[in-house]
Design a protein around this motif. Structure first.
Motif, mmCIF file in Angstrom:
data_model
loop_
_atom_site.group_PDB
_atom_site.id
_atom_site.type_symbol
_atom_site.label_atom_id
_atom_site.label_comp_id
_atom_site.label_asym_id
_atom_site.label_seq_id
_atom_site.Cartn_x
_atom_site.Cartn_y
_atom_site.Cartn_z
ATOM 1 N N SER A 278 -68.604 30.387 55.734
ATOM 2 C CA SER A 278 -68.439 29.132 55.359
ATOM 3 C C SER A 278 -67.141 29.044 54.418
ATOM 4 O O SER A 278 -66.962 29.716 53.982
ATOM 5 C CB SER A 278 -69.612 28.312 54.641
ATOM 6 O OG SER A 278 -70.028 29.032 53.438
ATOM 7 N N LEU A 279 -66.613 27.605 54.443
ATOM 8 C CA LEU A 279 -65.364 27.519 53.786
ATOM 9 C C LEU A 279 -65.344 27.651 52.271
ATOM 10 O O LEU A 279 -64.404 28.520 51.739
ATOM 11 C CB LEU A 279 -64.707 25.787 53.944
ATOM 12 C CG LEU A 279 -64.012 25.727 55.226
ATOM 13 C CD1 LEU A 279 -63.517 24.548 55.251
ATOM 14 C CD2 LEU A 279 -62.710 26.730 55.337
ATOM 15 N N ASP A 280 -66.519 27.445 51.620
ATOM 16 C CA ASP A 280 -66.754 27.875 50.053
ATOM 17 C C ASP A 280 -67.301 29.417 49.872
ATOM 18 O O ASP A 280 -67.438 29.625 48.755
ATOM 19 C CB ASP A 280 -67.580 27.018 49.619
ATOM 20 C CG ASP A 280 -69.087 26.798 50.099
ATOM 21 O OD1 ASP A 280 -69.118 27.734 51.113
ATOM 22 O OD2 ASP A 280 -69.711 26.369 49.450
ATOM 23 N N ALA A 281 -67.345 30.188 50.943
ATOM 24 C CA ALA A 281 -67.586 31.677 50.747
ATOM 25 C C ALA A 281 -66.644 32.365 49.814
ATOM 26 O O ALA A 281 -65.455 32.339 50.242
ATOM 27 C CB ALA A 281 -67.999 32.222 51.945
ATOM 28 N N THR A 282 -67.293 33.285 49.032
ATOM 29 C CA THR A 282 -66.301 34.134 48.199
ATOM 30 C C THR A 282 -66.915 35.658 48.018
ATOM 31 O O THR A 282 -67.980 35.592 48.436
ATOM 32 C CB THR A 282 -66.161 33.802 46.639
ATOM 33 O OG1 THR A 282 -67.271 33.544 46.245
ATOM 34 C CG2 THR A 282 -65.507 32.283 46.588
#
Length: 185
Positions: free
Chosen positions: A58-62
């Motif tokens: 997902s876009l907010d994955a780190t």
């Protein structure tokens, strides 16, 4: 800070700057911020994929402080642009620029990590499909209602329901995958 790092930032004393720069130029290959950023992003993508079983972040994955979701999303956009540019060039349509497009080597590096890293359809759809497939393989049952199964932040029951309601909007390949792989009809 290493001599190379000091020289690259220009944070050397004037008396040392010539010696450090000469020594640095003799000992190190040409350095590029973009190459370093690529290698750091690729290492984080490998780690995230190893931990989660896919590179559909997902876009907010780190991963260990690196924004893997943004890294993979930007690469997917560049791949799509590169494919579009190649197709246009094959039809004889002038292409404005291929700047920023991924090289073949970099595309292969990402495909080695996860062949599905850049789906033709939205990453969110591909991610939900992948997680639903994993769930069915592990649990044996398809989630059917919203809230039944939430995995890695994705409500799989809600996604299955949305697939059923939006069936006519799916591509033929997506319909085939949902029917044959997930048993959604």
């Amino acid at each position: 800070m290493s001599v190379v790092a000091i020289a690259r930032t220009g944070a050397v004393r004037p008396a040392q700057s010539v010696q450090v720069r000469v020594r640095t130029e003799q000992q190190t290959p040409e350095w590029s911020y973009f190459d370093v950023a690529w290698e750091e992003g690729l290492a984080a993508a490998r780690g995230w994929a190893a931990e989660h079983g896919h590179l559909l972040a997902s876009l907010d994955a780190t991963y260990q402080g690196t924004k893997v979701g943004i890294f993979s999303d930007e690469r997917a956009g560049r791949r799509v642009e590169g494919c579009r540019d190649r197709a246009a060039a094959c039809r004889g349509v002038p292409v404005e620029s291929s700047a920023g497009a991924l090289s073949q080597e970099r595309r292969e590096q990402l495909e080695d990590i996860a062949p599905s890293w850049c789906p033709v359809w939205p990453v969110e759809w591909q991610r939900a499909f992948h997680l639903t497939r994993q769930h069915i393989e592990q649990d044996g049952e398809q989630p059917t209602e919203p809230g039944d199964v939430v995995h890695q932040g994705e409500d799989l029951g809600r996604w299955v329901k949305s697939v059923r309601f939006g069936w006519d909007k799916l591509t033929t390949v997506q319909q085939w995958m949902c029917e044959q792989v997930l048993g959604i009809v």
